[in-house]
Scaffold this motif. Structure first.
Motif, PDB file in Angstrom:
ATOM      1  N   THR A 195      40.054  44.424  47.385  1.00 22.56           N
ATOM      2  CA  THR A 195      40.422  43.050  47.030  1.00 22.56           C
ATOM      3  C   THR A 195      41.551  42.536  47.925  1.00 22.56           C
ATOM      4  O   THR A 195      41.493  41.409  48.444  1.00 22.56           O
ATOM      5  CB  THR A 195      40.855  42.976  45.560  1.00 22.56           C
ATOM      6  N   GLN A 254      33.879  47.734  44.043  1.00 23.55           N
ATOM      7  CA  GLN A 254      33.151  48.243  42.888  1.00 23.55           C
ATOM      8  C   GLN A 254      32.116  49.286  43.303  1.00 23.55           C
ATOM      9  O   GLN A 254      31.964  50.330  42.663  1.00 23.55           O
ATOM     10  CB  GLN A 254      32.454  47.087  42.166  1.00 23.55           C
ATOM     11  N   LEU A 293      26.140  43.425  37.234  1.00 22.54           N
ATOM     12  CA  LEU A 293      26.344  42.326  36.302  1.00 22.54           C
ATOM     13  C   LEU A 293      27.368  41.345  36.876  1.00 22.54           C
ATOM     14  O   LEU A 293      28.075  41.666  37.841  1.00 22.54           O
ATOM     15  CB  LEU A 293      26.823  42.872  34.956  1.00 22.54           C
ATOM     16  N   PRO A 294      27.479  40.148  36.321  1.00 24.40           N
ATOM     17  CA  PRO A 294      28.434  39.159  36.861  1.00 24.40           C
ATOM     18  C   PRO A 294      29.858  39.669  37.023  1.00 24.40           C
ATOM     19  O   PRO A 294      30.518  39.340  38.026  1.00 24.40           O
ATOM     20  CB  PRO A 294      28.349  38.009  35.847  1.00 24.40           C
ATOM     21  N   PRO A 295      30.409  40.488  36.093  1.00 23.56           N
ATOM     22  CA  PRO A 295      31.779  40.980  36.318  1.00 23.56           C
ATOM     23  C   PRO A 295      31.918  41.884  37.549  1.00 23.56           C
ATOM     24  O   PRO A 295      33.030  42.103  38.028  1.00 23.56           O
ATOM     25  CB  PRO A 295      32.088  41.770  35.032  1.00 23.56           C
ATOM     26  N   HIS A 296      30.786  42.407  38.035  1.00 29.82           N
ATOM     27  CA  HIS A 296      30.822  43.282  39.216  1.00 29.82           C
ATOM     28  C   HIS A 296      30.744  42.494  40.522  1.00 29.82           C
ATOM     29  O   HIS A 296      30.837  43.086  41.600  1.00 29.82           O
ATOM     30  CB  HIS A 296      29.657  44.274  39.182  1.00 29.82           C
ATOM     31  N   VAL A 314      24.058  40.208  41.953  1.00 34.90           N
ATOM     32  CA  VAL A 314      23.889  40.300  40.501  1.00 34.90           C
ATOM     33  C   VAL A 314      22.398  40.437  40.182  1.00 34.90           C
ATOM     34  O   VAL A 314      21.578  39.690  40.708  1.00 34.90           O
ATOM     35  CB  VAL A 314      24.485  39.061  39.804  1.00 34.90           C
ATOM     36  N   GLN A 326      39.475  53.150  41.036  1.00 35.65           N
ATOM     37  CA  GLN A 326      40.263  51.952  40.728  1.00 35.65           C
ATOM     38  C   GLN A 326      41.121  51.542  41.914  1.00 35.65           C
ATOM     39  O   GLN A 326      41.243  50.357  42.247  1.00 35.65           O
ATOM     40  CB  GLN A 326      41.153  52.214  39.513  1.00 35.65           C
ATOM     41  N   ASN A 354      31.674  39.229  43.281  1.00 34.09           N
ATOM     42  CA  ASN A 354      32.810  38.461  43.755  1.00 34.09           C
ATOM     43  C   ASN A 354      32.515  36.968  43.648  1.00 34.09           C
ATOM     44  O   ASN A 354      31.510  36.551  43.074  1.00 34.09           O
ATOM     45  CB  ASN A 354      33.183  38.855  45.184  1.00 34.09           C
ATOM     46  N   HIS A 355      33.361  36.148  44.266  1.00 33.80           N
ATOM     47  CA  HIS A 355      33.231  34.707  44.179  1.00 33.80           C
ATOM     48  C   HIS A 355      32.058  34.170  44.984  1.00 33.80           C
ATOM     49  O   HIS A 355      31.795  32.972  44.969  1.00 33.80           O
ATOM     50  CB  HIS A 355      34.527  34.035  44.638  1.00 33.80           C
ATOM     51  N   THR A 411      27.989  41.877  45.162  1.00 31.11           N
ATOM     52  CA  THR A 411      28.698  42.950  44.487  1.00 31.11           C
ATOM     53  C   THR A 411      29.991  43.258  45.222  1.00 31.11           C
ATOM     54  O   THR A 411      30.013  43.345  46.454  1.00 31.11           O
ATOM     55  CB  THR A 411      27.841  44.226  44.431  1.00 31.11           C
ATOM     56  N   LYS A 469      39.105  49.684  44.457  1.00 29.11           N
ATOM     57  CA  LYS A 469      38.883  48.284  44.068  1.00 29.11           C
ATOM     58  C   LYS A 469      40.066  47.416  44.492  1.00 29.11           C
ATOM     59  O   LYS A 469      39.887  46.329  45.055  1.00 29.11           O
ATOM     60  CB  LYS A 469      38.692  48.176  42.557  1.00 29.11           C
TER      61      LYS A 469
END
Length: 554
Positions: free
Chosen positions: A76, A242, A228-231, A279, A69, A233-234, A238, A72
Motif C-alpha cells: 500500500t 493481499q 471479494l470487494p474488500p480484497h 473481484v 500483514q 483496490n480503488h 486485487t 499488505k
C-alpha cells in the motif's frame, strides 16, 4: 508440481533513505526554483510514510507481526508513492527479494517509507524501507528493505511517465542501478514460465543421511480464495499485498508440514505479477517445499486465477520463493529434516550493476590529461579504481558493437595476447578465456576467465555498457602454465555526444596484484594507459564501417 529453481536473482543494492524534515519546506523549496540536494531542507517529492501500531489481530502464532500483514502495508505504501509520481492509478508488477532482519512484536510500531527510485516509460521502481519502533524503550530496528515495480494505468490514454531527477548521492546511485535491476527482473520472469515443469539438477543426496527423509509430496498445499470487494483496490484489481499475504500463508503451511513446528519467514525471492485479477476471480495457491538444508528450507509458491468453475484454462498470475527457518526458545535456528527436492537450475549474473555503481560514484579525481585523454582515479578502502575517457568520431552504437566482441580485443590491446569465446550464455552475455603477457617482474603470463555483459541504453541519456567480471568455470581451472588473474569490476560505457561523436569511458577497479601497474601509470612513470587507449580509438576509426555480422542483430 512446483519446481525448485536453484539459484535465483539477487538484488545487488537496497534503498537508502536519508533523514528529512517536513514536506511543506520541500514543496516551498521547489516553488522557489529548486530542491536542496543535501541537508535537512530536502525531501524526495515521491516519498510516502506509513506508521502502524501492531495489534493482536495482526500477529501469528508466535505473537509476532504476520509477514502477510506486513506485505499488505508495504504494498500500500509503495503504491501510494508510485501514484504520487504518476498522477494516476498504479498496479504492482513485482516485488524484489526481501530479507527480514528482525521480527516485530505486539505493541511496537511499524514505520514504512517508500519513494520512486526511477521512472521508465510506464513503469517505475519504488524503494521501500521498513523499521520497527519500541515506544517504551525509545529504540528502533531495521526490519527489511525492498524494491517494487509499479505500472501506471489510465483507462482512456497511454501513460508516459515523467522522469525522476535524483539529487542526493544515494538517489543518483539508485537511479543508475535501477535500469540494470529492471533488466534482471525481465530475465528472471522468463525463467519461471511454468512452475509445474519438472527439472533435474545435480544434488548432494549421496552425502546425506537419507534414512529419515520427508517426501516432498507431504509438504504440498493447495488453497483457493474468492476475491471479494474488500480484497480489491480503488481500481477493482486485487490488492497486490493481499495476494502476497495469501501466498505467505500457504507457504507457511507447507514449511510447517516439513518441520512439524512453527517456522519463521526469513527471505522472499521476488513476487512477479504476470497479470491482474479482479473481484469475482478464484485464486488457486499452490506451495511445496523445494529443498531443505541444515537450518533453512525453500518453499515455492504459484498462483493461478480463473473466473468460472467451468473454465479449463487457468491464468498463472504470480510466483515466488520463500526461505523459512525454525527458531528455538533462544531464537537459534534448529536442524531440519531432509527432503528429496524437485530440483531446477537457474544461472544469473549481476555484472552490469557493479559497473554502474562504480560509474555513479561522484568522488572521481582527475589525475592527468594527455592529448584529450583524461585519466581519473578513485581511492576506496583497498581498491584503487581508474577511469579513462576520450571523445571519438564514431557513432555510439558502432563503438559499442565493435568493442562488444572481445575476440577482437588483441587487435588494439597489447595486454590481450589471445581471447577465446568459451560460452555464449545468452544474446548479451558471454564468457571468454583471455591470455595476457606477464606484467612487471612476473615470469608467467596471466590468464583470465571473464564474463562480458553488454547492455543497450534503457532511456535517452543512458550509456551503452560493456561490463566485465571474473568468473569460475570447472572447465577452465587454474593451470601451472599461467598465473590466474582477476578482474573484480571493469568495462566500457559509451555516451552519444552528437552525430558521429561518442564519449568512450573505460573503468577498472584494480585488485591488489594490479596496483603497482596502476600507480605507475597514474604517477606518470608509464604511458601504457595512454597508448592503449589511443590504439583503441584508432581501432574504432579504422573499423567503424566493418561490423561483425553476428553483432548487427543487436
Amino acid at each position: 508440481m512446483i519446481q525448485n529453481v536453484g539459484t535465483h536473482l539477487r538484488r545487488g543494492l537496497a534503498s537508502v533513505f536519508s533523514s528529512r524534515t517536513s514536506r511543506k519546506s520541500a514543496s516551498r523549496a521547489e516553488k522557489d526554483g529548486g530542491v536542496m540536494a543535501e541537508g535537512e531542507g530536502y525531501r524526495n517529492p515521491t516519498e510516502v510514510q506509513m506508521s502502524q501500531l501492531v495489534l493482536p489481530c495482526h500477529t501469528n502464532q508466535r505473537g509476532e507481526l504476520s509477514v502477510g500483514q506486513l506485505l499488505k502495508w508495504i504494498d500500500t505504501t509503495a503504491c501510494l508513492s508510485a501514484e504520487r509520481h504518476a498522477g494516476c492509478p498504479c498496479v504492482t508488477a513485482s516485488m524484489d527479494d526481501i530479507y527480514f532482519e528482525h521480527t516485530i512484536s505486539v505493541g511496537q510500531v511499524v514505520n514504512i517509507k517508500a519513494k520512486v527510485n526511477r521512472a521508465f516509460n510506464s513503469s517505475m521502481e519504488v524503494g521501500i524501507q521498513v523499521a520497527s519502533e519500541d515506544l517504551c524503550l525509545e529504540k528502533q530496528w531495521s526490519v527489511c528493505k525492498a524494491l517494487a515495480t509499479f505500472v501506471a494505468h489510465r483507462e482512456l490514454s497511454k501513460v508516459k511517465l515523467r522522469q525522476t531527477t535524483p539529487r542526493t548521492e544515494e538517489e543518483k546511485t539508485e537511479h543508475s542501478v535501477a535500469a540494470e535491476r529492471r533488466r534482471m527482473r525481465l530475465v528472471y520472469a522468463d525463467t519461471i514460465k511454468d512452475l509445474l515443469t519438472n527439472c533435474v539438477i545435480q544434488d548432494d543426496l549421496e552425502s546425506r543421511d537419507c534414512s529419515d527423509m520427508v517426501p516432498a509430496e507431504k509438504t504440498r498445499v493447495e488453497s483457493v480464495e474468492l476475491v471479494l470487494p474488500p480484497h480489491a483496490n480503488h481500481q477493482g484489481n486485487t490488492f497486490g499485498g493481499q495476494i502476497m499475504a495469501w501466498m505467505e500463508n500457504v507457504a507457511t503451511i507447507a514449511a510447517s508440514r516439513l518441520c512439524r513446528a512453527h517456522p519463521t519467514l526469513k527471505a522472499i525471492e521476488m513476487f512477479h505479477f504476470r497479470g491482474p485479477s479482479h473481484v469475482g476471480d478464484r485464486l488457486v495457491f499452490k506451495a511445496i517445499v523445494n529443498n531443505a538444508f541444515k537450518h533453512s528450507m525453500e518453499v515455492g509458491v504459484s498462483v493461478e486465477a480463473y473466473r468460472q468453475e467451468a473454465e479449463a484454462h487457468r491464468r498463472h498470475i504470480n510466483s515466488a520463493f520463500m526461505t523459512f527457518v525454525v527458531l528455538d526458545a533462544e531464537d537459534q535456528p534448529q536442524t531440519l529434516p531432509w527432503i528429496r527436492p524437485q530440483p531446477g537450475v537457474y544461472l544469473s549474473y549481476n555484472n552490469v550493476s557493479s559497473l554502474k555503481m562504480l560509474v555513479a560514484k561522484d568522488n572521481w579525481v582527475l589525475s592527468s590529461e594527455t592529448s584529450q585523454i583524461r585519466l581519473y582515479t578513485l581511492e576506496e578502502d583497498k581498491f584503487l579504481s581508474f577511469h579513462l575517457e576520450m571523445l571519438v568520431h564514431v557513432d555510439a552504437t558502432q563503438a559499442f558493437l565493435l568493442l562488444s566482441d572481445l575476440c577482437r580485443r588483441p587487435e588494439w590491446d597489447k595486454h590481450c595476447r589471445s581471447v577465446e569465446l568459451v560460452q555464449q550464455v545468452d544474446e548479451d552475455d558471454a564468457i571468454y578465456h583471455i591470455i595476457s603477457p606477464a606484467l612487471g617482474g612476473d615470469t608467467k603470463p596471466q590468464d583470465f576467465v571473464v564474463l562480458a555483459s553488454r547492455r543497450k541504453p534503457c532511456d535517452n541519456g543512458d550509456p551503452y555498457v560493456i561490463a566485465l567480471r571474473s568468473v569460475t568455470l570447472p572447465t577452465h581451472r587454474e593451470t601451472p602454465e599461467y598465473r590466474r588473474g582477476e578482474t573484480i569490476c571493469s568495462g566500457f560505457c559509451f555516451w552519444r555526444e552528437g552525430d558521429q561523436l561518442t564519449k568512450v569511458s573505460y573503468y577498472n577497479q584494480a585488485t591488489p596484484g594490479f596496483l603497482n601497474y596502476v600507480t605507475t601509470n597514474v604517477a606518470g612513470l608509464s604511458s601504457e594507459f595512454y597508448t592503449t587507449f589511443k590504439a583503441c580509438e584508432q581501432f574504432l576509426l579504422d573499423n567503424r564501417n566493418d561490423l561483425a555480422p553476428s553483432l548487427q542483430t543487436l
